[in-house]
Design a protein around this motif. Sequence first.
Motif, PDB file in Angstrom:
ATOM      1  N   VAL A 289       0.826  -1.216   0.000  1.00  0.00           N
ATOM      2  CA  VAL A 289       0.000   0.000   0.000  1.00  0.00           C
ATOM      3  C   VAL A 289       0.863   1.271   0.000  1.00  0.00           C
ATOM      4  CG1 VAL A 289      -2.049  -1.083   1.000  1.00  0.00           C
ATOM      5  CG2 VAL A 289      -0.409  -0.038   2.508  1.00  0.00           C
ATOM      6  N   PHE A 290       1.956   1.233   0.734  1.00  0.00           N
ATOM      7  CA  PHE A 290       2.780   2.452   0.864  1.00  0.00           C
ATOM      8  C   PHE A 290       3.280   2.929  -0.501  1.00  0.00           C
ATOM      9  CE2 PHE A 290       6.622   4.884   2.159  1.00  0.00           C
ATOM     10  CZ  PHE A 290       5.998   5.788   3.003  1.00  0.00           C
ATOM     11  N   ASP A 291       3.573   1.991  -1.374  1.00  0.00           N
ATOM     12  CA  ASP A 291       4.045   2.269  -2.738  1.00  0.00           C
ATOM     13  C   ASP A 291       3.110   3.235  -3.489  1.00  0.00           C
ATOM     14  OD1 ASP A 291       6.039   1.747  -4.557  1.00  0.00           O
ATOM     15  OD2 ASP A 291       4.992   0.059  -5.495  1.00  0.00           O
ATOM     16  N   HIS A 292       1.840   3.299  -3.063  1.00  0.00           N
ATOM     17  CA  HIS A 292       0.853   4.129  -3.773  1.00  0.00           C
ATOM     18  C   HIS A 292       0.333   5.291  -2.937  1.00  0.00           C
ATOM     19  CE1 HIS A 292       0.572   1.332  -7.132  1.00  0.00           C
ATOM     20  NE2 HIS A 292       0.857   0.435  -6.204  1.00  0.00           N
ATOM     21  N   LEU A 293       1.045   5.640  -1.878  1.00  0.00           N
ATOM     22  CA  LEU A 293       0.531   6.694  -0.996  1.00  0.00           C
ATOM     23  C   LEU A 293       1.271   8.029  -1.157  1.00  0.00           C
ATOM     24  CD1 LEU A 293      -0.231   4.629   2.264  1.00  0.00           C
ATOM     25  CD2 LEU A 293      -1.838   5.412   0.508  1.00  0.00           C
ATOM     26  N   GLU A 294       1.693   8.319  -2.392  1.00  0.00           N
ATOM     27  CA  GLU A 294       2.423   9.581  -2.658  1.00  0.00           C
ATOM     28  C   GLU A 294       1.651  10.788  -2.158  1.00  0.00           C
ATOM     29  OE1 GLU A 294       1.792   7.454  -5.155  1.00  0.00           O
ATOM     30  OE2 GLU A 294       3.558   7.193  -6.451  1.00  0.00           O
ATOM     31  N   GLU A 295       0.338  10.704  -2.298  1.00  0.00           N
ATOM     32  CA  GLU A 295      -0.463  11.870  -1.956  1.00  0.00           C
ATOM     33  C   GLU A 295      -0.341  12.216  -0.465  1.00  0.00           C
ATOM     34  OE1 GLU A 295      -4.500  11.531  -3.392  1.00  0.00           O
ATOM     35  OE2 GLU A 295      -5.013  13.284  -2.131  1.00  0.00           O
ATOM     36  N   TYR A 296      -0.155  11.180   0.353  1.00  0.00           N
ATOM     37  CA  TYR A 296      -0.098  11.404   1.799  1.00  0.00           C
ATOM     38  C   TYR A 296       1.334  11.565   2.300  1.00  0.00           C
ATOM     39  CZ  TYR A 296      -4.894  10.079   1.221  1.00  0.00           C
ATOM     40  OH  TYR A 296      -6.183  10.046   0.808  1.00  0.00           O
ATOM     41  N   TYR A 297       2.248  10.822   1.707  1.00  0.00           N
ATOM     42  CA  TYR A 297       3.650  10.841   2.150  1.00  0.00           C
ATOM     43  C   TYR A 297       4.588  11.008   0.948  1.00  0.00           C
ATOM     44  CZ  TYR A 297       1.248   8.583   6.095  1.00  0.00           C
ATOM     45  OH  TYR A 297       0.377   8.276   7.112  1.00  0.00           O
ATOM     46  N   PRO A 298       4.566  12.183   0.281  1.00  0.00           N
ATOM     47  CA  PRO A 298       5.302  12.323  -0.986  1.00  0.00           C
ATOM     48  C   PRO A 298       6.797  11.989  -0.890  1.00  0.00           C
ATOM     49  CG  PRO A 298       4.392  14.446  -0.234  1.00  0.00           C
ATOM     50  CD  PRO A 298       3.835  13.386   0.652  1.00  0.00           C
ATOM     51  N   GLU A 299       7.489  12.582   0.080  1.00  0.00           N
ATOM     52  CA  GLU A 299       8.939  12.347   0.198  1.00  0.00           C
ATOM     53  C   GLU A 299       9.233  10.896   0.587  1.00  0.00           C
ATOM     54  OE1 GLU A 299      11.713  14.117  -0.398  1.00  0.00           O
ATOM     55  OE2 GLU A 299      10.234  15.340  -1.451  1.00  0.00           O
ATOM     56  N   GLY A 300       8.454  10.422   1.547  1.00  0.00           N
ATOM     57  CA  GLY A 300       8.658   9.060   2.055  1.00  0.00           C
ATOM     58  C   GLY A 300       8.484   8.018   0.957  1.00  0.00           C
ATOM     59  N   VAL A 301       7.474   8.206   0.119  1.00  0.00           N
ATOM     60  CA  VAL A 301       7.202   7.220  -0.939  1.00  0.00           C
ATOM     61  C   VAL A 301       8.285   7.292  -2.024  1.00  0.00           C
ATOM     62  CG1 VAL A 301       5.559   6.514  -2.739  1.00  0.00           C
ATOM     63  CG2 VAL A 301       4.725   7.149  -0.470  1.00  0.00           C
ATOM     64  N   LYS A 302       8.754   8.501  -2.284  1.00  0.00           N
ATOM     65  CA  LYS A 302       9.803   8.663  -3.288  1.00  0.00           C
ATOM     66  C   LYS A 302      11.068   7.873  -2.879  1.00  0.00           C
ATOM     67  CE  LYS A 302      12.355  12.495  -5.027  1.00  0.00           C
ATOM     68  NZ  LYS A 302      12.589  13.881  -4.672  1.00  0.00           N
ATOM     69  N   LEU A 303      11.440   8.026  -1.644  1.00  0.00           N
ATOM     70  CA  LEU A 303      12.626   7.329  -1.136  1.00  0.00           C
ATOM     71  C   LEU A 303      12.395   5.811  -1.085  1.00  0.00           C
ATOM     72  CD1 LEU A 303      14.986   9.122  -0.405  1.00  0.00           C
ATOM     73  CD2 LEU A 303      14.469   8.755   2.011  1.00  0.00           C
ATOM     74  N   PHE A 304      11.172   5.444  -0.724  1.00  0.00           N
ATOM     75  CA  PHE A 304      10.821   4.020  -0.684  1.00  0.00           C
ATOM     76  C   PHE A 304      11.031   3.378  -2.054  1.00  0.00           C
ATOM     77  CE2 PHE A 304       7.512   0.817  -1.588  1.00  0.00           C
ATOM     78  CZ  PHE A 304       7.816  -0.135  -0.643  1.00  0.00           C
ATOM     79  N   LYS A 305      10.623   4.104  -3.094  1.00  0.00           N
ATOM     80  CA  LYS A 305      10.765   3.554  -4.451  1.00  0.00           C
ATOM     81  C   LYS A 305      12.247   3.385  -4.802  1.00  0.00           C
ATOM     82  CE  LYS A 305       6.341   5.250  -6.288  1.00  0.00           C
ATOM     83  NZ  LYS A 305       5.608   3.978  -6.475  1.00  0.00           N
ATOM     84  N   GLN A 306      13.071   4.327  -4.350  1.00  0.00           N
ATOM     85  CA  GLN A 306      14.522   4.192  -4.587  1.00  0.00           C
ATOM     86  C   GLN A 306      15.086   2.966  -3.872  1.00  0.00           C
ATOM     87  OE1 GLN A 306      16.609   7.812  -3.443  1.00  0.00           O
ATOM     88  NE2 GLN A 306      15.242   9.054  -4.683  1.00  0.00           N
ATOM     89  N   MET A 307      14.631   2.757  -2.647  1.00  0.00           N
ATOM     90  CA  MET A 307      15.111   1.597  -1.869  1.00  0.00           C
ATOM     91  C   MET A 307      14.695   0.299  -2.547  1.00  0.00           C
ATOM     92  SD  MET A 307      14.164   2.937   1.951  1.00  0.00           S
ATOM     93  CE  MET A 307      15.056   4.265   2.755  1.00  0.00           C
ATOM     94  N   LYS A 308      13.455   0.285  -2.994  1.00  0.00           N
ATOM     95  CA  LYS A 308      12.904  -0.903  -3.652  1.00  0.00           C
ATOM     96  C   LYS A 308      13.734  -1.238  -4.897  1.00  0.00           C
ATOM     97  CE  LYS A 308       9.062  -0.429  -5.751  1.00  0.00           C
ATOM     98  NZ  LYS A 308       7.746  -0.285  -6.338  1.00  0.00           N
ATOM     99  N   GLU A 309      14.028  -0.205  -5.641  1.00  0.00           N
ATOM    100  CA  GLU A 309      14.791  -0.395  -6.880  1.00  0.00           C
ATOM    101  C   GLU A 309      16.218  -0.869  -6.584  1.00  0.00           C
ATOM    102  OE1 GLU A 309      15.615   2.457 -10.675  1.00  0.00           O
ATOM    103  OE2 GLU A 309      13.611   2.056  -9.897  1.00  0.00           O
ATOM    104  N   LYS A 310      16.835  -0.214  -5.618  1.00  0.00           N
ATOM    105  CA  LYS A 310      18.223  -0.556  -5.277  1.00  0.00           C
ATOM    106  C   LYS A 310      18.352  -2.029  -4.887  1.00  0.00           C
ATOM    107  CE  LYS A 310      21.993   0.788  -2.193  1.00  0.00           C
ATOM    108  NZ  LYS A 310      23.108   0.722  -3.108  1.00  0.00           N
ATOM    109  N   HIS A 311      17.342  -2.539  -4.218  1.00  0.00           N
ATOM    110  CA  HIS A 311      17.436  -3.932  -3.753  1.00  0.00           C
ATOM    111  C   HIS A 311      16.652  -4.887  -4.643  1.00  0.00           C
ATOM    112  CE1 HIS A 311      19.765  -2.732  -0.331  1.00  0.00           C
ATOM    113  NE2 HIS A 311      18.923  -1.729  -0.154  1.00  0.00           N
ATOM    114  N   ASN A 312      16.200  -4.348  -5.759  1.00  0.00           N
ATOM    115  CA  ASN A 312      15.553  -5.174  -6.774  1.00  0.00           C
ATOM    116  C   ASN A 312      14.386  -5.994  -6.202  1.00  0.00           C
ATOM    117  OD1 ASN A 312      15.218  -6.183  -9.291  1.00  0.00           O
ATOM    118  ND2 ASN A 312      16.819  -7.756  -9.113  1.00  0.00           N
ATOM    119  N   ILE A 313      13.530  -5.308  -5.486  1.00  0.00           N
ATOM    120  CA  ILE A 313      12.377  -5.978  -4.855  1.00  0.00           C
ATOM    121  C   ILE A 313      11.152  -5.847  -5.770  1.00  0.00           C
ATOM    122  CG2 ILE A 313      10.802  -5.935  -2.868  1.00  0.00           C
ATOM    123  CD1 ILE A 313      13.658  -6.758  -2.061  1.00  0.00           C
ATOM    124  N   GLN A 314      10.546  -6.969  -6.088  1.00  0.00           N
ATOM    125  CA  GLN A 314       9.307  -6.966  -6.878  1.00  0.00           C
ATOM    126  C   GLN A 314       8.140  -7.221  -5.931  1.00  0.00           C
ATOM    127  OE1 GLN A 314       9.755  -6.461 -10.137  1.00  0.00           O
ATOM    128  NE2 GLN A 314      11.969  -6.757 -10.070  1.00  0.00           N
TER     129      GLN A 314
END
Length: 375
Positions: A289-314
Amino acid sequence: LVGSEMCIRDSFPMVSKIVFGRGSFSQLGEILEPKRLNRNAPFIYFVDDVFKGNAWLTSRIPLAYDDKIIYVSADEEPKTVQIDQLVEQIILDYKERPSGIIGIGGGCIMDVAKAVAIMLNNDGESKDYQGWDLVKNPAVYHVGVPTISGTGAEVSRTTILTGPERKLGINSDFTPFDQVILDPELTKDVPKDQWFYTGMDCYVHCIESLNGTYLNAFSKTYGETAYELCKEIFLSDHLTAEDAQDKLMMASWHGGMSIAYSQVGVAHAMSYGLGYLLGVKHGIGNCIVFDHLEEYYPEGVKLFKQMKEKHNIQLPQGICANLTDKEFDTMIGVALSLEPLWENAIGKNWKKKITPELLKTLYQLSLIHISEPTR
Ligand code: NAD
Ligand code: ZN
């Protein structure tokens, strides 16, 4: 203001004793010895069944007299009926109340240990105690030994259980552990994906606490510390494996302390709904769910996506593409019942902003990933 009101209203208990350090698990025997009430009052160890046959860990469990290891699966999150069965089994098997309950594992096993310790000294069924401050008697002495880091269950005053009617914690002053052993070495074999999901639980705790209306200076200092640690652990390249394990264990602790005096928010409320209806586990549910909560946590979700990508998490996709309207309603009902979480996230007038319709759209976005019309 809400933060300072909270300060006046609530006192909260903390874990009384903590030991930290690589290898500190070997001190378990010394720690427990003075707590043994008598020969007939055993120590009961709840151990994650992932450690069955793992001599490196189990040979250090100091069994004596009638002490017992009960292996518990963490495939599913703890249920109230499971707790009631475990308590009944212990009462039937022993003449006396145990000297102590020790939980060795992740959030699931630590929550089992906390709940059993409470229910051994309180009448009725564990479902009767889901909520806030319903526990009457102090728990049996209980010890937590995390083997994976992130939930903060080692420090919190709750034990999250799925009951017949809801997924909700037993929140009480008697819930926190009397003793915690923080040995980061125990986390060395956690599989990569699980490391990420449980680690992100900590990250989401920080984001939801730091961006909530309940925030106060106490929560903020803990939340900021954990947030900085998470950035270092999940985004930098310079940490050794040992450093990363040590730091994530401390991040988990600080993240837990941060929400102890504030609250979590939107991702947790939605994740509880998912957990209740579909059995999706806490860490991964938060991520979905957090992956889609940009509207509520814009900075937090942006960084989360970077972390996800860095560790290649699907993240799993489309897990509830086939839900009926009734099922959506159940999930939405569970999520909306967690009022303090919404009030923290959105503010006192949250009910005007978070409607069942909006929540349905948010769930659809998280879970279906494409804008399919629902049945
Ligand atoms: P978990 O207990 O669900 O375990 C996740 C997986 O990791 C399991 O397969 C487990 O066997 C495995 N595992 C654990 N330690 C391992 C190790 N050292 N090596 C290899 N595998 C290992 O993990 P979690 O994310 O820590 O806990 C989730 C649970 O915690 C949920 O039930 C959730 O409701 C609860 N929770 C509680 C609180 C609280 O404050 N009480 C807070 C957040 C979450
Ligand atoms: Zn959480």
